[in-house]
Motif scaffolding. Structure first.
Motif, PDB file in Angstrom:
ATOM      1  N   ALA A 121      15.394  -1.877   1.716  1.00  0.00           N
ATOM      2  CA  ALA A 121      14.667  -0.675   1.191  1.00  0.00           C
ATOM      3  C   ALA A 121      13.363  -0.508   1.823  1.00  0.00           C
ATOM      4  CB  ALA A 121      14.357  -0.517  -0.240  1.00  0.00           C
ATOM      5  N   GLY A 122      12.937   0.866   2.018  1.00  0.00           N
ATOM      6  CA  GLY A 122      11.565   0.702   2.729  1.00  0.00           C
ATOM      7  C   GLY A 122      11.427   0.747   4.546  1.00  0.00           C
ATOM      8  N   PRO A 123      10.724   0.537   5.213  1.00  0.00           N
ATOM      9  CA  PRO A 123      10.806   0.507   6.430  1.00  0.00           C
ATOM     10  C   PRO A 123      10.930  -1.071   7.325  1.00  0.00           C
ATOM     11  CG  PRO A 123       8.764   1.669   5.748  1.00  0.00           C
ATOM     12  CD  PRO A 123       9.502   1.550   4.655  1.00  0.00           C
ATOM     13  N   ARG A 124      10.923  -0.829   8.726  1.00  0.00           N
ATOM     14  CA  ARG A 124      10.762  -2.460   8.856  1.00  0.00           C
ATOM     15  C   ARG A 124       9.868  -2.098  10.329  1.00  0.00           C
ATOM     16  NH1 ARG A 124      13.023  -7.648   8.451  1.00  0.00           N
ATOM     17  NH2 ARG A 124      11.631  -8.627   9.925  1.00  0.00           N
ATOM     18  N   LEU A 125       8.679  -2.872  10.955  1.00  0.00           N
ATOM     19  CA  LEU A 125       8.343  -3.204  11.826  1.00  0.00           C
ATOM     20  C   LEU A 125       9.406  -4.246  12.930  1.00  0.00           C
ATOM     21  CD1 LEU A 125       4.845  -3.460  10.496  1.00  0.00           C
ATOM     22  CD2 LEU A 125       6.142  -1.790  11.645  1.00  0.00           C
ATOM     23  N   LEU A 170       0.592  -0.823  -0.095  1.00  0.00           N
ATOM     24  CA  LEU A 170      -0.034   0.335  -0.112  1.00  0.00           C
ATOM     25  C   LEU A 170       1.011   1.615  -0.255  1.00  0.00           C
ATOM     26  CD1 LEU A 170      -2.611  -0.925   2.576  1.00  0.00           C
ATOM     27  CD2 LEU A 170      -3.799  -0.756   0.086  1.00  0.00           C
ATOM     28  N   GLU A 171       1.841   1.685   0.540  1.00  0.00           N
ATOM     29  CA  GLU A 171       2.413   2.213   0.786  1.00  0.00           C
ATOM     30  C   GLU A 171       3.790   2.904  -0.724  1.00  0.00           C
ATOM     31  OE1 GLU A 171       4.581   6.060   2.888  1.00  0.00           O
ATOM     32  OE2 GLU A 171       3.223   4.750   2.482  1.00  0.00           O
ATOM     33  N   ILE A 172       4.160   1.770  -1.068  1.00  0.00           N
ATOM     34  CA  ILE A 172       4.533   1.446  -2.291  1.00  0.00           C
ATOM     35  C   ILE A 172       3.900   2.431  -3.008  1.00  0.00           C
ATOM     36  CG2 ILE A 172       5.723   0.517  -4.405  1.00  0.00           C
ATOM     37  CD1 ILE A 172       6.768  -1.542  -2.337  1.00  0.00           C
ATOM     38  N   LEU A 173       2.489   1.373  -3.246  1.00  0.00           N
ATOM     39  CA  LEU A 173       1.690   2.507  -4.032  1.00  0.00           C
ATOM     40  C   LEU A 173       0.778   4.188  -3.801  1.00  0.00           C
ATOM     41  CD1 LEU A 173      -1.424  -0.721  -4.507  1.00  0.00           C
ATOM     42  CD2 LEU A 173       0.331  -0.244  -6.750  1.00  0.00           C
ATOM     43  N   ARG A 174       1.087   4.398  -2.757  1.00  0.00           N
ATOM     44  CA  ARG A 174       1.106   5.270  -2.275  1.00  0.00           C
ATOM     45  C   ARG A 174       1.600   6.192  -3.146  1.00  0.00           C
ATOM     46  NH1 ARG A 174       1.548   9.409   2.139  1.00  0.00           N
ATOM     47  NH2 ARG A 174       3.244   7.664   2.265  1.00  0.00           N
ATOM     48  N   ILE A 175       3.208   5.773  -2.398  1.00  0.00           N
ATOM     49  CA  ILE A 175       4.740   7.516  -3.214  1.00  0.00           C
ATOM     50  C   ILE A 175       5.282   6.996  -4.169  1.00  0.00           C
ATOM     51  CG2 ILE A 175       4.480   7.561   0.195  1.00  0.00           C
ATOM     52  CD1 ILE A 175       6.964   6.074  -0.081  1.00  0.00           C
ATOM     53  N   GLY A 176       4.996   5.766  -5.131  1.00  0.00           N
ATOM     54  CA  GLY A 176       5.318   5.139  -5.642  1.00  0.00           C
ATOM     55  C   GLY A 176       6.954   4.987  -5.617  1.00  0.00           C
ATOM     56  N   GLY A 177       7.135   3.774  -6.376  1.00  0.00           N
ATOM     57  CA  GLY A 177       8.273   3.000  -6.122  1.00  0.00           C
ATOM     58  C   GLY A 177      10.145   3.373  -5.910  1.00  0.00           C
ATOM     59  N   ALA A 178      10.056   4.461  -6.370  1.00  0.00           N
ATOM     60  CA  ALA A 178      10.969   5.291  -6.568  1.00  0.00           C
ATOM     61  C   ALA A 178      11.469   5.774  -5.120  1.00  0.00           C
ATOM     62  CB  ALA A 178      11.356   6.248  -7.926  1.00  0.00           C
ATOM     63  N   ALA A 179      10.705   6.485  -4.611  1.00  0.00           N
ATOM     64  CA  ALA A 179      10.681   6.870  -3.403  1.00  0.00           C
ATOM     65  C   ALA A 179      10.754   6.221  -2.417  1.00  0.00           C
ATOM     66  CB  ALA A 179       8.819   7.775  -3.014  1.00  0.00           C
ATOM     67  N   TYR A 180       9.717   5.160  -2.271  1.00  0.00           N
ATOM     68  CA  TYR A 180      10.055   3.498  -1.467  1.00  0.00           C
ATOM     69  C   TYR A 180      10.795   3.196  -1.295  1.00  0.00           C
ATOM     70  CZ  TYR A 180       8.683  -0.424   1.336  1.00  0.00           C
ATOM     71  OH  TYR A 180       8.729  -0.930   2.420  1.00  0.00           O
TER      72      TYR A 180
END
Length: 235
Positions: free
Chosen positions: A43-47, A24-34
């Motif tokens: 890449a990306g955040p982690r819980l 969902l976050e990739i769809l929201r901000i785009g792949g490059a931003a993620y």
């Protein structure tokens, strides 16, 4: 396996909630931003499930690349003197208090011989009995083994038996012989078990012995205590 026969008897893809939220976050901000979040290899955040001897246990989100020490500070820091940290859950591994500067990324985990696993970061202070914790982990894997393959079905039982003897002080032969037996059992489970449960059932125990010297193991052998996890095991 679910990918062959799952829901309604059909091939089924299984993803955890964290994966779906990241989609969902990739769809929201785009792949490059993620991809710009975290590091090039992670890449990306982690819980992170921060638990144990921390002031504010809970689930925290952090960018990949945060150091172990900074992650613990997110939960208010350690309550008492830090003895060790269990990374990646029961199938993960222990690191000592001298490794708070390690970055929590997949690439650093592979290079450093530890694992992020399920995102568990369990701080253990000086009051925790690490030998008893190892025995509890061994008991968990014994109970969770499905029994399909011999290396896991028998290996998890033999692992628990050896640890129980070490904890009680009633060893067969010397402590060194029991530790050598644990090492042999661990190697067989890693090499010959069908699935990831058996392949990782000895990781935490091996790291406790090798990296922390639990049961009188040689902490100098820490680098060889746990094999570098594969990407499949990390996921």
């Amino acid at each position: 396996f679910p990918v062959q026969r799952g829901l309604f008897g059909k091939p089924t893809g299984v993803n955890n909630v964290e994966t779906l939220i990241n989609v969902l976050e990739i769809l929201r901000i785009g792949g490059a931003a993620y991809a710009a979040i975290g590091t090039e290899g992670s890449a990306g955040p982690r819980l992170l499930c921060l638990s144990g001897s921390v002031m504010r246990p809970g689930v925290y989100e952090a960018d990949h690349g945060i150091t172990l020490g900074d992650a613990l500070e997110m939960a208010g820091g350690v309550d008492g003197e830090l003895k060790a940290v269990l990374l990646g859950g029961a199938a993960g591994g222990f690191v000592g208090p001298d490794r708070l500067d390690i970055p929590l990324t997949f690439e650093d985990a592979r290079a450093g011989g530890y694992t992020l696993g399920s995102g568990v970061v369990m701080a253990l202070n000086a009051t925790v009995d690490l030998a008893d914790l190892c025995l509890r982990i061994a008991r968990f894997f014994r109970d969770e083994s499905c029994g399909q393959c011999v290396p896991c079905r028998v290996g998890t039982v033999r692992q628990e038996e050896a640890l129980r003897r070490l904890v009680s002080g009633r060893t067969i032969g010397t402590r060194e012989q029991e530790i050598a037996l644990l090492d042999e059992v661990a190697q067989v489970m890693r090499d010959a078990s069908i699935c990831g449960l058996g392949q990782t059932a000895a990781n935490a125990i091996s790291s406790a012995i090798g990296a922390l010297g639990v049961f009188g193991g040689d902490a100098a052998d820490a680098a060889d205590a746990v094999p570098t996890p594969t990407e499949e095991q990390e996921s």
